[in-house]
Design a protein around this motif. Structure first.
Motif, short mmCIF file in Angstrom:
data_model
loop_
_atom_site.label_atom_id
_atom_site.label_comp_id
_atom_site.label_asym_id
_atom_site.label_seq_id
_atom_site.Cartn_x
_atom_site.Cartn_y
_atom_site.Cartn_z
N LEU A 47 39.17 42.54 37.90
CA LEU A 47 39.28 41.15 38.33
C LEU A 47 38.04 40.69 39.10
O LEU A 47 37.73 39.52 39.15
CB LEU A 47 40.54 40.98 39.20
N VAL A 48 37.34 41.64 39.71
CA VAL A 48 36.18 41.30 40.53
C VAL A 48 34.96 42.08 40.02
O VAL A 48 35.09 43.24 39.65
CB VAL A 48 36.44 41.69 42.01
N HIS A 64 30.70 42.88 41.16
CA HIS A 64 29.75 42.79 42.27
C HIS A 64 28.39 42.40 41.72
O HIS A 64 27.82 43.10 40.88
CB HIS A 64 29.71 44.12 43.03
N PRO A 78 30.79 40.10 46.04
CA PRO A 78 31.89 40.13 45.06
C PRO A 78 32.13 38.73 44.50
O PRO A 78 31.99 37.74 45.21
CB PRO A 78 33.08 40.57 45.92
N THR A 79 32.50 38.67 43.23
CA THR A 79 32.81 37.37 42.64
C THR A 79 33.68 37.56 41.40
O THR A 79 33.70 38.64 40.81
CB THR A 79 31.50 36.60 42.30
N GLY A 80 34.39 36.53 41.03
CA GLY A 80 35.18 36.56 39.81
C GLY A 80 34.28 36.36 38.60
O GLY A 80 33.10 36.02 38.72
N SER A 116 27.96 44.85 38.61
CA SER A 116 28.71 46.08 38.41
C SER A 116 30.21 45.84 38.53
O SER A 116 30.66 45.02 39.33
CB SER A 116 28.27 47.13 39.45
N VAL A 117 30.94 46.53 37.69
CA VAL A 117 32.40 46.46 37.70
C VAL A 117 32.91 47.89 37.71
O VAL A 117 32.41 48.73 36.97
CB VAL A 117 32.87 45.70 36.43
N THR A 118 33.87 48.17 38.56
CA THR A 118 34.36 49.54 38.70
C THR A 118 35.87 49.58 38.73
O THR A 118 36.49 48.85 39.51
CB THR A 118 33.82 50.17 40.01
N VAL A 148 38.94 31.36 34.51
CA VAL A 148 40.32 31.12 34.96
C VAL A 148 41.30 31.98 34.15
O VAL A 148 42.22 32.59 34.71
CB VAL A 148 40.67 29.62 34.83
N LEU A 166 41.23 35.57 35.28
CA LEU A 166 41.93 35.73 36.56
C LEU A 166 43.44 35.59 36.37
O LEU A 166 44.22 36.36 36.95
CB LEU A 166 41.43 34.65 37.53
N ALA A 167 43.84 34.62 35.59
CA ALA A 167 45.26 34.25 35.52
C ALA A 167 45.58 33.75 34.11
O ALA A 167 45.63 32.54 33.87
CB ALA A 167 45.55 33.15 36.55
N PRO A 168 45.81 34.70 33.19
CA PRO A 168 46.03 34.32 31.78
C PRO A 168 47.14 33.28 31.62
O PRO A 168 48.18 33.37 32.27
CB PRO A 168 46.44 35.66 31.12
N GLN A 198 47.46 50.14 39.93
CA GLN A 198 47.61 48.79 40.49
C GLN A 198 48.89 48.16 39.96
O GLN A 198 49.21 48.29 38.78
CB GLN A 198 46.41 47.93 40.12
N VAL A 233 22.90 47.49 41.01
CA VAL A 233 24.08 47.72 41.84
C VAL A 233 24.92 48.83 41.22
O VAL A 233 25.18 48.83 40.02
CB VAL A 233 24.89 46.41 42.08
N THR A 281 35.08 45.52 48.66
CA THR A 281 36.01 44.42 48.42
C THR A 281 37.41 44.94 48.19
O THR A 281 37.62 45.83 47.36
CB THR A 281 35.56 43.60 47.18
N TYR A 324 47.54 31.23 42.42
CA TYR A 324 47.80 30.27 41.35
C TYR A 324 47.91 28.88 41.97
O TYR A 324 48.75 28.65 42.84
CB TYR A 324 49.10 30.61 40.64
N MET A 340 41.32 34.00 44.76
CA MET A 340 41.82 35.35 45.04
C MET A 340 41.99 35.49 46.54
O MET A 340 41.19 34.95 47.31
CB MET A 340 40.80 36.41 44.60
N GLN A 358 48.93 45.22 44.45
CA GLN A 358 49.15 46.39 45.31
C GLN A 358 48.65 47.65 44.62
O GLN A 358 48.75 47.78 43.41
CB GLN A 358 50.65 46.53 45.61
N GLN A 359 48.13 48.57 45.41
CA GLN A 359 47.71 49.86 44.88
C GLN A 359 48.73 50.92 45.25
O GLN A 359 49.23 50.95 46.37
CB GLN A 359 46.34 50.25 45.42
#
Lengths: 220, 220
Positions: A37-38, A40, A53-55, A85-87, A130, A133-135, A192, B51, B87, B94, B103, B191-192
């Motif tokens: 979802l996020v 960097h 961090p950003t969407g 980067s996405v992790t 969008v 983030l929120a299908p 998650q 990054v 983050t 929503y 977020m 939640q994780q």
């Protein structure tokens, strides 16, 4: 547009450390991005790096970012190469010796130059962000008006120059430690979940949670 | 060492966008760091930012990173200022209009120069990193030997120059959209959780999961 199915490494997108963790298929890059979802975003400001961090959203081989027109990081991202980067963290690896503790993860690192997106593609990019983030939300909620669009910058970056790494499985302990025994080793998975939706306090009446949100929760 | 309880902003660690989300207490920086397993480290290589995700540990106002002595990023991190971001994603917001989707998160961005750590502090740093990843494991698993220590670089960065942002609560919709009604709005919490431990396939006998791991799971 046709896209190479294989990631095409450049010197900076070539995995140097722990090369056996490198993944080379473009579909694995997409999977990591689609599961996060996020991201960097790293830029250089005044000679020093800044990571924020950003969407984001993805359409094919293009990643979209957005921000306020006044955002320093959005402006800086247009004037130079950036890295993103996405992790995804999948679990913690407990080993028999402290130096072999590790994480199971999937990560992507992207390099490239952003371009500013206008017109129809600006809507395509915002919709992707969008919906990522929120299908189901783009068609459900009010679309952007002229004022909102004017206050928002959308950037696009090509996903051509990228590397993907992944670690899976148990610990890579030394033979001597395995033979000695006496120590538990294994993986603690990290998952998650969505919690129950919290209704906005300013809703004008008691709403059912709409189907596109309900669907997401039942996938937990 | 005495530590300011307030974060002391410099120009680059001053929150410029959405300033109402800025947090100014050092304890909030520590909370964000302590709640995250991975940070994103940004360095500059060949004029462009890179990054990378990495583990970390914290002792007081010092953050520790580690890597292989051969790691290009570890070497680069010693020769220049770096930025590190952490983050925590708490939920998806929503809204009634697509541009107000958001977020809920807590994030920290750190700026500074790393120093290489040797001797006793190298052990302090490694211990912090392992205990951050897997509490209780440093005293349970085999400690590092000379060869492992020689192959590992530990870096320390002071947490003095840092910013913290957080978003909480429901959507910030426009009054006109709230009055119009007809659209659900709210927060979907994220939640994780820890999954059930997976025993390493090379364990020499059936082990009970040790208490320090069991404790972690029961906190899920």
């Amino acid at each position: 547009m046709s896209i190479d199915t294989a990631l095409s490494p450049t010197p900076r997108s070539t995995v140097r450390r722990l090369r056996d963790r490198a993944r080379t298929d473009r579909s694995e890059l997409f999977d990591v991005l689609d599961g996060s979802l996020v991201c960097h975003l790293a830029i250089v400001l005044g000679g020093a790096p800044i990571v924020l961090p950003t969407g984001f959203g993805r359409v094919g081989n293009i990643l979209y970012l957005h921000g306020s027109t006044g955002s320093m990081s959005m402006r800086a991202a247009l004037e130079q190469d950036v890295s993103i980067s996405v992790t995804l963290l999948d679990g913690l690896v407990y080993a028999r010796s402290v130096m072999h503790f590790s994480m199971n993860y999937r990560s992507a690192v992207i390099h490239g130059r952003c371009r500013k997106v206008e017109g129809d593609e600006k809507i395509v990019g915002l919709r992707a962000i969008v919906e990522h983030l929120a299908p189901g939300s783009w068609d459900y909620a009010r679309e952007p008006n002229k004022r909102e669009l004017a206050a928002t910058v959308v950037l696009a970056i090509d996903l051509t120059e990228a590397s993907v790494k992944a670690r899976t499985g148990g610990p890579g302990d030394d033979d001597a430690d395995i033979e000695r025994g006496g120590v538990w080793a294994g993986v603690l998975p990290l998952q998650q979940h969505w919690g129950d939706p919290v209704h906005s306090s300013d809703l004008e009446r008691a709403y059912e949670v709409p189907e596109h949100v309900q669907q997401r929760i039942t996938m937990r």
